[in-house]
Write an enzyme that holds these catalytic residues in place. Structure first.
Site, PDB file in Angstrom:
ATOM      1  N   LYS A  37       0.858  -1.189   0.000  1.00  0.00           N
ATOM      2  CA  LYS A  37       0.000   0.000   0.000  1.00  0.00           C
ATOM      3  C   LYS A  37       0.888   1.231   0.000  1.00  0.00           C
ATOM      4  O   LYS A  37       1.731   1.396   0.875  1.00  0.00           O
ATOM      5  CB  LYS A  37      -0.913  -0.012   1.220  1.00  0.00           C
ATOM      6  CG  LYS A  37      -1.820   1.208   1.283  1.00  0.00           C
ATOM      7  CD  LYS A  37      -2.800   1.114   2.439  1.00  0.00           C
ATOM      8  CE  LYS A  37      -3.666   2.361   2.496  1.00  0.00           C
ATOM      9  NZ  LYS A  37      -4.606   2.310   3.626  1.00  0.00           N
ATOM     10  N   LYS A  43      -2.235  -1.592  -3.786  1.00  0.00           N
ATOM     11  CA  LYS A  43      -3.122  -0.430  -3.754  1.00  0.00           C
ATOM     12  C   LYS A  43      -2.298   0.846  -3.799  1.00  0.00           C
ATOM     13  O   LYS A  43      -1.323   0.931  -3.062  1.00  0.00           O
ATOM     14  CB  LYS A  43      -3.925  -0.504  -2.457  1.00  0.00           C
ATOM     15  CG  LYS A  43      -4.804   0.682  -2.202  1.00  0.00           C
ATOM     16  CD  LYS A  43      -5.435   0.532  -0.846  1.00  0.00           C
ATOM     17  CE  LYS A  43      -6.293   1.747  -0.579  1.00  0.00           C
ATOM     18  NZ  LYS A  43      -6.813   1.747   0.768  1.00  0.00           N
TER      19      LYS A  43
END
Ligand code: PBG
Length: 347
Positions: A219, A271
């Site tokens: 992330k 992400k």
């Protein structure tokens, strides 16, 4: 212009004189053959989207009287109990794979203690969803940022830095509360070191051995999370660069994936999606579990606002973006269009 008028135009000598370079008698390879009709293109398509692989994020807000559209995410709403349950029904009817829940509490404190309140807004939202559609898996976000008054994903040490290890027991408790509420899956998104192992251990101790951990492994500290901050009314001042990853790094992302696999992740996630397709493809190569991708709020907003401005064809670009993410290696795609696209694909 019709063909005959074109030809008569040529006959009248209005066409330019065309180049006459030699063309071989036989062009061996003609890849265009496989593109010649819609039926053939469909037959040879290497990537197909399936609504079963979509996960729809939904936002619940404590004390909200009526659903409220998020101005930076046109078409996405903050939900009341009734509107959340309606959205859950619609997702289930469209055969979307799962919903992912985020929630905004009425009260925040430095520890984010509403996050592990068994009757807090996130646990309640999980119950609302399960009540509405018992067979639709619920993924609950495990992170403190919606719940802390400083907006960080972890608690702070006295010097204002993030206290990684003090945060872990809070994530563990939050996870047990959300599993108790009926979440089939948990999405730890706080990027604290060791979080998957501590959460897995706590769930096992509590008897939640079947709870799926969808780890936000790679992330990135991304500007594309911008609209999400409005969606959850995040209080953050500053940024998350001491825990989320530097967008420059791929090897580091793969290290995070490996660590989460070692600690018991059932699914790993990359992400955002579109600016990180290389990370996604590399994560797919090294992991022996499904890899999810999250097309985040800013990716949604980019396409929506560009389409509203008339710059791009909305439907076409949504499908192209989702297809690209799947092609890069995503087994499942968290995205805000899930229900609508499911209708397009089924229809
Ligand atoms: C953290 C979390 C965030 C998102 C999902 N989980 C925000 C952040 O890390 O700053 C962003 C999702 C999106 O932008 O759509 N709880």
């Amino acid at each position: 212009m019709t063909i005959s008028s074109t030809l008569s135009g040529i006959a009248q000598g209005s066409a330019p004189s065309l180049p006459t370079h030699r063309v071989p008698d036989s062009i061996g390879q003609r890849p265009r053959r496989l593109r010649s009709t819609a039926a053939i293109r469909s037959m040879v398509a290497e990537t197909r989207l399936d609504p079963a692989e979509f996960i729809l994020p939904l936002f619940a807000v404590e004390g909200l009287d009526a659903p409220r559209e998020i101005s930076s995410m046109p078409g996405v709403h903050q939900h009341t109990k009734a509107s959340l349950q309606k959205a859950v029904h619609e997702a289930a009817d469209a055969e979307v794979g799962a919903v992912m829940l985020f929630a905004t509490p009425a009260h925040r404190d430095p520890y984010g203690s509403e996050a592990w309140n068994p009757h807090g807004i996130l646990a309640e939202a999980v119950r609302w969803s399960v009540e509405a559609e018992p067979d639709l898996p619920v993924v609950a976000d495990v992170c403190l940022d919606e719940f802390t008054d400083h907006g960080h994903c972890g608690v702070l040490a006295p010097d204002g830095t993030i206290d990684n290890d003090a945060t872990l027991p809070l994530y563990a408790e939050m996870s047990c509360v959300l599993a108790d509420a009926g979440a089939a899956m948990l999405g730890p998104s706080g990027m604290m070191d060791g979080q998957i192992g501590v959460i897995r251990d706590a769930l096992d101790q509590a008897g939640h051995t079947d709870t799926v951990l969808m780890a936000y492994s790679a992330k990135y500290a991304s500007g594309f999370f911008g609209p999400f901050r409005e969606a959850v009314d995040c209080q953050l001042v500053g940024d998350r660069r001491t825990y989320q990853q530097d967008p420059a790094n791929v090897i580091e992302g793969l290290r995070e994936v490996e660590l989460d696999l070692e600690q018991g992740a059932d699914i790993v996630m990359v992400k955002p999606a579109m600016a990180y397709l290389d990370v996604l493809a590399a994560a797919r190569q090294i992991s022996n579990v499904p890899v999810a991708a999250y097309m985040v709020s800013g990716e949604y907003a980019m396409i929506e606002f560009a389409a509203k401005a008339g710059a791009i064809d909305r439907k076409r670009c949504i499908l192209e973006a989702l297809t690209g993410v799947k092609r890069a290696g995503a087994s499942m795609i968290v995205n805000y269009w899930s229900t609508e696209v499911a209708h397009w694909l089924r229809g």
